[in-house]
Scaffold this active site. Sequence first.
Site, PDB file in Angstrom:
ATOM      1  N   GLU A 197      13.673  -3.110  11.159  1.00 53.57           N
ATOM      2  CA  GLU A 197      13.258  -2.022  10.287  1.00 53.57           C
ATOM      3  C   GLU A 197      12.125  -1.258  10.976  1.00 53.57           C
ATOM      4  O   GLU A 197      11.152  -1.857  11.426  1.00 53.57           O
ATOM      5  CB  GLU A 197      12.762  -2.543   8.943  1.00 53.57           C
TER       6      GLU A 197
ATOM      7  N   TRP B 188       0.792  -1.223   0.000  1.00 51.78           N
ATOM      8  CA  TRP B 188       0.000   0.000   0.000  1.00 51.78           C
ATOM      9  C   TRP B 188       0.828   1.277   0.000  1.00 51.78           C
ATOM     10  O   TRP B 188       0.296   2.356  -0.239  1.00 51.78           O
ATOM     11  CB  TRP B 188      -0.895   0.023   1.245  1.00 51.78           C
TER      12      TRP B 188
ATOM     13  N   CYS C 161      10.477   1.594   1.822  1.00 47.29           N
ATOM     14  CA  CYS C 161      11.444   0.504   1.971  1.00 47.29           C
ATOM     15  C   CYS C 161      12.874   1.001   1.760  1.00 47.29           C
ATOM     16  O   CYS C 161      13.803   0.559   2.450  1.00 47.29           O
ATOM     17  CB  CYS C 161      11.123  -0.638   1.017  1.00 47.29           C
TER      18      CYS C 161
ATOM     19  N   LYS D  26      -2.783  -8.506  -7.208  1.00 48.43           N
ATOM     20  CA  LYS D  26      -3.473  -8.431  -5.931  1.00 48.43           C
ATOM     21  C   LYS D  26      -2.862  -7.255  -5.173  1.00 48.43           C
ATOM     22  O   LYS D  26      -1.709  -7.305  -4.769  1.00 48.43           O
ATOM     23  CB  LYS D  26      -3.282  -9.707  -5.121  1.00 48.43           C
TER      24      LYS D  26
ATOM     25  N   GLU E  63      10.841  -7.935  -3.523  1.00 55.18           N
ATOM     26  CA  GLU E  63      11.373  -6.657  -3.056  1.00 55.18           C
ATOM     27  C   GLU E  63      10.783  -6.452  -1.671  1.00 55.18           C
ATOM     28  O   GLU E  63       9.600  -6.167  -1.524  1.00 55.18           O
ATOM     29  CB  GLU E  63      10.984  -5.535  -4.024  1.00 55.18           C
ATOM     30  N   LEU E  64      11.625  -6.630  -0.658  1.00 54.86           N
ATOM     31  CA  LEU E  64      11.139  -6.683   0.716  1.00 54.86           C
ATOM     32  C   LEU E  64      11.588  -5.451   1.501  1.00 54.86           C
ATOM     33  O   LEU E  64      11.724  -4.378   0.942  1.00 54.86           O
ATOM     34  CB  LEU E  64      11.605  -7.985   1.364  1.00 54.86           C
TER      35      LEU E  64
ATOM     36  N   GLY F 252       6.753  -6.439  -0.445  1.00 56.73           N
ATOM     37  CA  GLY F 252       6.061  -6.499   0.827  1.00 56.73           C
ATOM     38  C   GLY F 252       6.973  -6.866   1.971  1.00 56.73           C
ATOM     39  O   GLY F 252       8.183  -6.626   1.934  1.00 56.73           O
ATOM     40  N   SER F 253       6.405  -7.478   2.977  1.00 61.67           N
ATOM     41  CA  SER F 253       7.124  -7.809   4.199  1.00 61.67           C
ATOM     42  C   SER F 253       7.972  -9.058   4.019  1.00 61.67           C
ATOM     43  O   SER F 253       7.792  -9.833   3.070  1.00 61.67           O
ATOM     44  CB  SER F 253       6.131  -8.039   5.335  1.00 61.67           C
TER      45      SER F 253
END
Length: 457
Positions: free
Chosen positions: A360, A131, A263, A155, A229-230, A207-208
């Site tokens: 983080e 988001w 991020c 999604k 991509e975290l 995301g996470s």
Amino acid sequence: MAYRTLNPFTERLIQEFPDCTSAELEAALAKADALYHSTWSRGDIAPRLAVLSKLAALLAENCEELARTMALEMGKPVSQGRAEVGLCTSIASYYAANAAALLKPQPVENDIGEAWVEFHPIGVLLAVEPWNFPIYQLIRVVVPAIAVGNPLIFKHAGIVPQCAALFAEIVRQAGAPDGAVTNLYVSSSKIADLLADPRIQGVALTGSEGAGSKVGARASEMLKKSTLELGGSDVFVVLDDADITKAVQAAVSARIHNAGQVCIGAKRFVIQREVADVFIEQFVAGMSNVVMGDPMLEETTLGPLASPEALDDLSLQVADAVRNGAQVLIGGKRADRQGFFYEPTLLTGITKENPAFYQEFFGPVGQVFVVDNDDAVVELANDSLFGLGGTIFSSNVERARLLASRIETGMVFINTPTTSRPELPFGGIKRSGYGRELGDEGLKEFVNRKLVVVAKG
């Protein structure tokens, strides 16, 4: 319902959206797979690039609506939302202008005969997106997919359903055929089943760590390509010869942009001792001068966090860091006002024994470290579970280059905060994930690199 618009400034529920049904999911997969086997995917690239050109124009045309929808759903100040849409427009324009050349067959020198590598689509892709940059996260996967010819189902995060729907409609208006890009309000529990479907050939997730671990494992089990991509806990290094004024301005921006929910945003500020006092004094002053308020107002520079869960998580995380010895230079608690606001915060005195050292902080919270020399900079920078980006400020570019080469991370920017541009490959290492988006490398993550050889004689 998993998908809902909850205004993070007013704390009011605006609208809820039902998850897609099994029939809707099957219809989307069937359309995407049929498109992959059509001339849209396997034919001339020109019609696909025409869609990208139109998409760039429509993004610019709808910039205000997109920015305000982001402000409504996840609290991004409208000025920052416009900047996000501007970046998205440049990405669509870049690939519209350059994808044909980037995807041209590449000759390969060899002793058999004439050889070259061709680039072909591999099939329907799944994108699972967060988001924090509701349009940019989509554009990074959607535009390369259209250029290559891979139909894509995405999604989006459950808190930005209106952003997802608006973006999908703009792609449709740009001329993308049914099945080229499909928005589905699908629950996270169905992702494993989607990845098992033989029509899905790859997955891109931003995301996470937890989500990346599950999706990466499932994709691997199904022998399907994935990119992740975290998170990141990027260093922002200030050497003793840096321009302190510029470094402070960049540091404040890096920590409060998008309420610190970035991020690649700098989170660990590593300052050499000779300039530490003056930098920290100015950094605290800069953080105290941010304008916290309604994300719909032009003067706001710090909006709310995106959700009550994000606020609760950050509050507990800071409290735990302080309980384990961290000192608060400024902030340190939820703002005393309506909305999911957290005060601009700087922590120092964080040791390796403090859990915060390896965490983080996804909000307007920075960690400040003081070190003695360049070797100490590298040691601290590399003592991390993450490796996404990094920033070095120095008046000696050669010195900064040498340090950049020693830092274990996917990207390093010298004398400017870590950022994103269409032509620059984006991605990290360690628990920050794998694979690249944007640039030539991002365009070719989900392609069949087909070798063709014509033997001599």
